[in-house]
Design a protein around this motif. Structure first.
Motif, short mmCIF file in Angstrom:
data_model
loop_
_atom_site.label_atom_id
_atom_site.label_comp_id
_atom_site.label_asym_id
_atom_site.label_seq_id
_atom_site.Cartn_x
_atom_site.Cartn_y
_atom_site.Cartn_z
N LYS A 1 0.85 -1.20 0.00
CA LYS A 1 0.00 0.00 0.00
C LYS A 1 0.88 1.24 0.00
N ALA A 2 0.76 1.99 -1.06
CA ALA A 2 1.57 3.21 -1.19
C ALA A 2 0.86 4.36 -0.52
N VAL A 3 1.52 4.95 0.42
CA VAL A 3 0.96 6.08 1.14
C VAL A 3 1.87 7.27 0.90
N PRO A 4 1.38 8.29 0.28
CA PRO A 4 2.24 9.45 0.03
C PRO A 4 2.61 10.13 1.32
N SER A 5 3.81 10.71 1.32
CA SER A 5 4.28 11.42 2.51
C SER A 5 3.63 12.79 2.58
N LEU B 1 5.70 4.20 -7.35
CA LEU B 1 4.57 3.72 -6.55
C LEU B 1 3.48 3.16 -7.44
N GLU B 2 3.23 3.81 -8.55
CA GLU B 2 2.21 3.33 -9.48
C GLU B 2 2.61 1.98 -10.09
N GLU B 3 3.88 1.83 -10.39
CA GLU B 3 4.36 0.55 -10.95
C GLU B 3 4.21 -0.57 -9.94
N VAL B 4 4.53 -0.28 -8.67
CA VAL B 4 4.39 -1.29 -7.61
C VAL B 4 2.93 -1.68 -7.44
N ARG B 5 2.05 -0.68 -7.44
CA ARG B 5 0.61 -1.00 -7.30
C ARG B 5 0.12 -1.82 -8.47
N GLN B 6 0.60 -1.53 -9.66
CA GLN B 6 0.17 -2.28 -10.83
C GLN B 6 0.63 -3.73 -10.78
N GLU B 7 1.89 -3.93 -10.39
CA GLU B 7 2.41 -5.29 -10.28
C GLU B 7 1.68 -6.08 -9.21
N ALA B 8 1.36 -5.40 -8.10
CA ALA B 8 0.64 -6.08 -7.02
C ALA B 8 -0.76 -6.50 -7.45
N SER B 9 -1.43 -5.60 -8.19
CA SER B 9 -2.79 -5.92 -8.65
C SER B 9 -2.77 -6.99 -9.74
N ASP B 10 -1.75 -6.97 -10.61
CA ASP B 10 -1.67 -7.99 -11.66
C ASP B 10 -1.31 -9.36 -11.09
#
Length: 445
Positions: free
Chosen positions: A78-82, A170-179
Motif C-alpha cells: 500500500k503506497a501512502v504518500p508522505s 509507486l504506481e508501478e508497484v501498485r500495478q504489479e501487485a494488482s496484476d
C-alpha cells in the motif's frame, strides 16, 4: 459347441503372493511378541541411526529438482504518500501546511486551514519574487537553508523530478501487485532421493509397536491353548497306560492264587468234601464277579463300592479256608454307601497286599478289616490288618501296586483324592483311599 476356458495363472500367482505376505506378516508379528520391550526399543534406536547414516550416502544423497506452484496470495503493498508529497500535489498548501522555495532555501510552515474559502490555486514563487510573506512568529515550521549561489529554480525542478519518479515507482508497484494477485508463482526446489527414508522409518516403528501390543494377547492365548492341549494329551496317554495296567490286573487272578486254590480244593475233596465245595463256590463267585466286569470298568473308569465288595467277600472266604483259624475278617460298610462311586480293583489290591505282606508272614495270623465312612464330605475306604507291619515282612513287595493306585487316583480325581498309609498303635498296617463322594447312577444289586 464352444467351450470357454479360463486361465487361472494370474489368480494363482496373486493367491500365492498373498499367502507368502500373510506368512511373512505372522512370522514378523510372532518375532515382535517374542522379544522384550527393552530389546525392541534398542533395535528401533539402531534402525533410526542406520537410516540417518544411509540418508547421506549415495545414491540416497543425490538430489533432483522439483518445480512447485506457489498459490499463496502475494503481499500487497500500500503506497501512502508522505506529507511532502501531499503538500506538493496540492501546490504547496494542504490544510494548514505552507511550503516555499526561494533563494534563501526551502521553508515548511503550518497555518490554520481556511474555514470556508476554497484553497487557492497552486503557484510556485518565481525567482523574481522577492520573498514569501513571513509567517507569524508563533507558527512552527522547518527551514532548510540553501548554500550560497544555489538557484532556487533548480531546487524546485529537482524536487519536482523526484516527486514524479516517486509517483511513477509507486504506481508501478501498485500495478504489479494488482496484476499478481491470485496468480500462481512457480518455485524450484532441490530434493534428496533419500528424503522419505526417515519418515518411513518412524511409521514402520509405530506400526511395529501397534502389532506388538495387538498380537501379544492373541499369541499368549494360542500358546496357553497349545500347552493345555499338550497337557491333556499327556494326561490322556498316562491314563491309558494306567488303565492298561489295571486291565491287566483285572484280566488275571494271580496264577499262584488260582493254582493254590485249585490244589486246596483237590486236597479237600478227599479229606473234607464240604469245605472243598464251599471253596469251589467262592472261587466261582470270585471269577463271576471279576471277569465279566473288566470291560465295564475300563469304559466307565469307576463303579460302585458294592460291586467291589462282591469281589472281596468270596476272595476272603477262599483265603479263610486256606488259612483256617489264622485269618479273621471284618467288613463294616453301611448299606447307604454301597452305591458310592469307587474306582475298580483298588480295594482288591489293598486286601491282597494286606494278606500277602502282612498276615501270611505272621505265624498266628491276624485280623483284616474293611470299613467305609464319610469324612469331610468324602468317601474314605480303609483296609487294616494286624500283621507284621508295613515293609517289615520277608515279602515286603516292590510297591508297584500302591504306586499304580496313586497314579490312577491322580489321573481320575487330581488333588481331590489321596492314598495314606499309617501304622496303628497295636501294630500292623492301615491303608486309606479317599475319593470324592458321588452316588453311582447305575447300581445293580
Amino acid at each position: 459347441m464352444s467351450t470357454e476356458t479360463t486361465n487361472p495363472t494370474g489368480a494363482g500367482w496373486w493367491s500365492r503372493a498373498f499367502e507368502a505376505c500373510r506368512r511373512a506378516f505372522h512370522a514378523y508379528a510372532r518375532w515382535l511378541v517374542s522379544i522384550s520391550w527393552k530389546r525392541f526399543f534398542i533395535l528401533s534406536l539402531l534402525l533410526i541411526i542406520s537410516m540417518a547414516i544411509l540418508h547421506d550416502v549415495p545414491p540416497l544423497s543425490w538430489t533432483y529438482t522439483e518445480t512447485v506452484l506457489d498459490t499463496s496470495p502475494p503481499k500487497r503493498i500500500k503506497a501512502v504518500p508522505s506529507r511532502a508529497h501531499r503538500a506538493v500535489t496540492k501546490g504547496g498548501s494542504t490544510e494548514g501546511v505552507d511550503i516555499s522555495i526561494d533563494e534563501r532555501g526551502v521553508r515548511i510552515t503550518t497555518r490554520p486551514a481556511p474555514a470556508s474559502a476554497p484553497a487557492p490555486a497552486a503557484s510556485m514563487p518565481t525567482p523574481a519574487a522577492s520573498a514569501a510573506p513571513e509567517p507569524p512568529a508563533s507558527a512552527p515550521g522547518i527551514t532548510i537553508s540553501l548554500p550560497p549561489g544555489v538557484d532556487a529554480q533548480g531546487v524546485k525542478e529537482a524536487v519536482d523530478e523526484a516527486r514524479r519518479e516517486l509517483l511513477a515507482a509507486l504506481e508501478e508497484v501498485r500495478q504489479e501487485a494488482s496484476d499478481g494477485a491470485g496468480s500462481e508463482q512457480p518455485r524450484v526446489i532441490r530434493v534428496k532421493y533419500g528424503e522419505p527414508l526417515m519418515p518411513l522409518t518412524m511409521w514402520f516403528i509405530l506400526f511395529s509397536i501397534i502389532i506388538k501390543i495387538a498380537y501379544k494377547g492373541k499369541f499368549q492365548a494360542e500358546a496357553k491353548a497349545a500347552q493345555a492341549t499338550e497337557v491333556a494329551e499327556s494326561e490322556s496317554l498316562k491314563r491309558q497306560v494306567v488303565e492298561a495296567r489295571m486291565a491287566a490286573m483285572q484280566a488275571q487272578v494271580e496264577p499262584h492264587f488260582l493254582f493254590n486254590t485249585l490244589a486246596s480244593i483237590e486236597h479237600l475233596i478227599e479229606t473234607d468234601p464240604a469245605r472243598a465245595g464251599k471253596m469251589q463256590r467262592n472261587l466261582i463267585a470270585l471269577l463271576r464277579a471279576s471277569m465279566p466286569s473288566m470291560r465295564e470298568a475300563n469304559a466307565q473308569g469307576a463303579r460302585d463300592l458294592g460291586r467291589e465288595l462282591t469281589m472281596i467277600r468270596p476272595y476272603l472266604e477262599i483265603l479263610k479256608v486256606r488259612m483256617e483259624e489264622r485269618l479273621k475278617t471284618e467288613v463294616s460298610v453301611a448299606d447307604g454307601l454301597l452305591s458310592a462311586e469307587f474306582p475298580p480293583m483298588m480295594l482288591q489290591s489293598l486286601v491282597e497286599n494286606a494278606i500277602k505282606h502282612g498276615l501270611e508272614p505272621k505265624a498266628d495270623g491276624g485280623l483284616l478289616s474293611v470299613r467305609a465312612e464319610i469324612v469331610h464330605g468324602k468317601l474314605a475306604v480303609t483296609v487294616s490288618d494286624t500283621g507284621v507291619g508295613f515293609g517289615k515282612g520277608p515279602t515286603a513287595g516292590t510297591g508297584i501296586g500302591l504306586s499304580n493306585i496313586r497314579e490312577r487316583l491322580a489321573l481320575l480325581y487330581g488333588n481331590k483324592a489321596s492314598l495314606s498309609i499309617t501304622e496303628p498303635a497295636g501294630g500292623g498296617t492301615s491303608v486309606t483311599i479317599t475319593v470324592p463322594y458321588v452316588a453311582h447312577a447305575n447300581t445293580e444289586s
